[in-house]
Design a protein around this motif. Structure first.
Motif, PDB file in Angstrom:
ATOM      1  N   PRO A  17       0.824  -1.221   0.000  1.00 57.93           N
ATOM      2  CA  PRO A  17       0.000   0.000   0.000  1.00 57.93           C
ATOM      3  C   PRO A  17       0.853   1.263   0.000  1.00 57.93           C
ATOM      4  N   GLU A  18       2.016   1.219   0.679  1.00 57.94           N
ATOM      5  CA  GLU A  18       2.907   2.373   0.723  1.00 57.94           C
ATOM      6  C   GLU A  18       3.420   2.728  -0.682  1.00 57.94           C
ATOM      7  N   SER A  19       3.767   1.699  -1.454  1.00 60.51           N
ATOM      8  CA  SER A  19       4.236   1.929  -2.830  1.00 60.51           C
ATOM      9  C   SER A  19       3.116   2.514  -3.683  1.00 60.51           C
ATOM     10  N   VAL A  20       1.914   1.967  -3.526  1.00 60.41           N
ATOM     11  CA  VAL A  20       0.760   2.458  -4.291  1.00 60.41           C
ATOM     12  C   VAL A  20       0.492   3.923  -3.976  1.00 60.41           C
ATOM     13  N   ASP A  21       0.542   4.278  -2.698  1.00 57.83           N
ATOM     14  CA  ASP A  21       0.327   5.673  -2.301  1.00 57.83           C
ATOM     15  C   ASP A  21       1.365   6.589  -2.948  1.00 57.83           C
ATOM     16  N   ARG A  22       2.603   6.098  -3.052  1.00 60.24           N
ATOM     17  CA  ARG A  22       3.672   6.908  -3.665  1.00 60.24           C
ATOM     18  C   ARG A  22       3.403   7.124  -5.154  1.00 60.24           C
TER      19      ARG A  22
END
Length: 265
Positions: A202-207
């Motif tokens: 999810p952190e990568s997607v948010d980025r």
């Protein structure tokens, strides 16, 4: 009935297994302990027991090999050489019973290669590493361009991302994961589901979404692609990709409005 040449040619290879060796050992060395079905069941149970007790990564089965890959989770930058990055050994399955069955059933060559690429990259990720497309090209003894074409074709057709260095570590110009993440965001898909769909955190997607929205605001304000790259610090090829997504989304919205308007009239 016409003879199936593929089954005749490739079928016997499916029997080249540890289980077959056990069956032959039991029937030839231990005398009569039951009919063929009983011996097969006995051999199958031994194989299951072995699989349960021998799960070491170093245990390499027929059709597998060991290969050194980049350790997952490392930060990559253009100033960092691959030779400076951490490596780990993984076990890769180059040939499995399913591959033999695919030859028997005449699965097309392109599909065979795609399935193998997906398997190798997925196995590597499950063991804490990442393969590069160059790794795959070396393993399959084909060109890097050929691997890249197969990867692009598979991802466009399935809307699934193959885990590799380009997508897991943002190396090179593998942009499918960014494109899909932002595209899913525009379709109002929640981050948790978006992450699952592209096989990222999810952190990568948010980025990726943050980068996409920054580009969208600048694009709407009338800035050109080189200005956007300057203000965001993103490579120009990444900016171009986001702009392409934004333009395609605008076209979809206009098309939907035209259809809606025609229904009203």
């Amino acid at each position: 009935m016409k003879e199936d040449w593929y089954r005749k040619a490739y079928g016997p290879s499916a029997a080249k297994t540890y289980e077959t060796s056990l069956f032959n050992l039991i029937t030839t060395e231990f005398g009569y302990i039951g009919g063929p079905d009983v011996v097969k069941l006995f051999a199958k149970k031994i194989v299951e027991l072995n699989n349960q007790y021998y799960l070491r990564e170093e245990f390499v089965r027929p059709g597998q090999m060991r290969w050194l890959v980049l350790k997952a989770g490392q930060k990559y930058s253009k100033s960092k050489k691959l030779s400076d990055m951490q490596l780990i050994p993984v076990t890769l399955t180059l040939i499995c019973p399913e591959d033999i069955e695919d030859r028997i059933t005449k699965v097309k060559k392109n599909e065979l290669i795609e399935k193998l690429i997906v398997r190798l990259c997925t196995e590597t990720k499950e063991q804490g590493g990442v393969l590069t497309e160059t790794d795959v090209a070396i393993l399959l003894r084909v060109s890097g361009a050929m691997i890249s074409n197969h990867v692009t074709s598979y991802e466009k057709r399935t809307k699934k991302v193959i885990p590799r260095a380009g997508t897991e570590m943002d190396m090179g110009k593998s942009l499918t994961h960014k494109r899909l993440a932002f595209h899913n965001y525009k379709k109002k898909i929640p981050t948790s589901e978006n992450a699952r769909l592209i096989n990222h955190t999810p952190e990568s997607v948010d980025r990726y979404i943050k980068d996409g929205t920054r580009i969208e605001k600048l694009y709407t304000a009338g800035y050109n692609e080189w200005d956007m790259a300057f203000f965001t610090g993103l490579p120009i090829y990444v900016v171009k990709e986001y702009v392409e997504i934004i333009k395609s989304y605008e076209k979809e919205k206009k098309k939907a409005l035209v259809i809606k308007h025609s229904y009203i009239l």
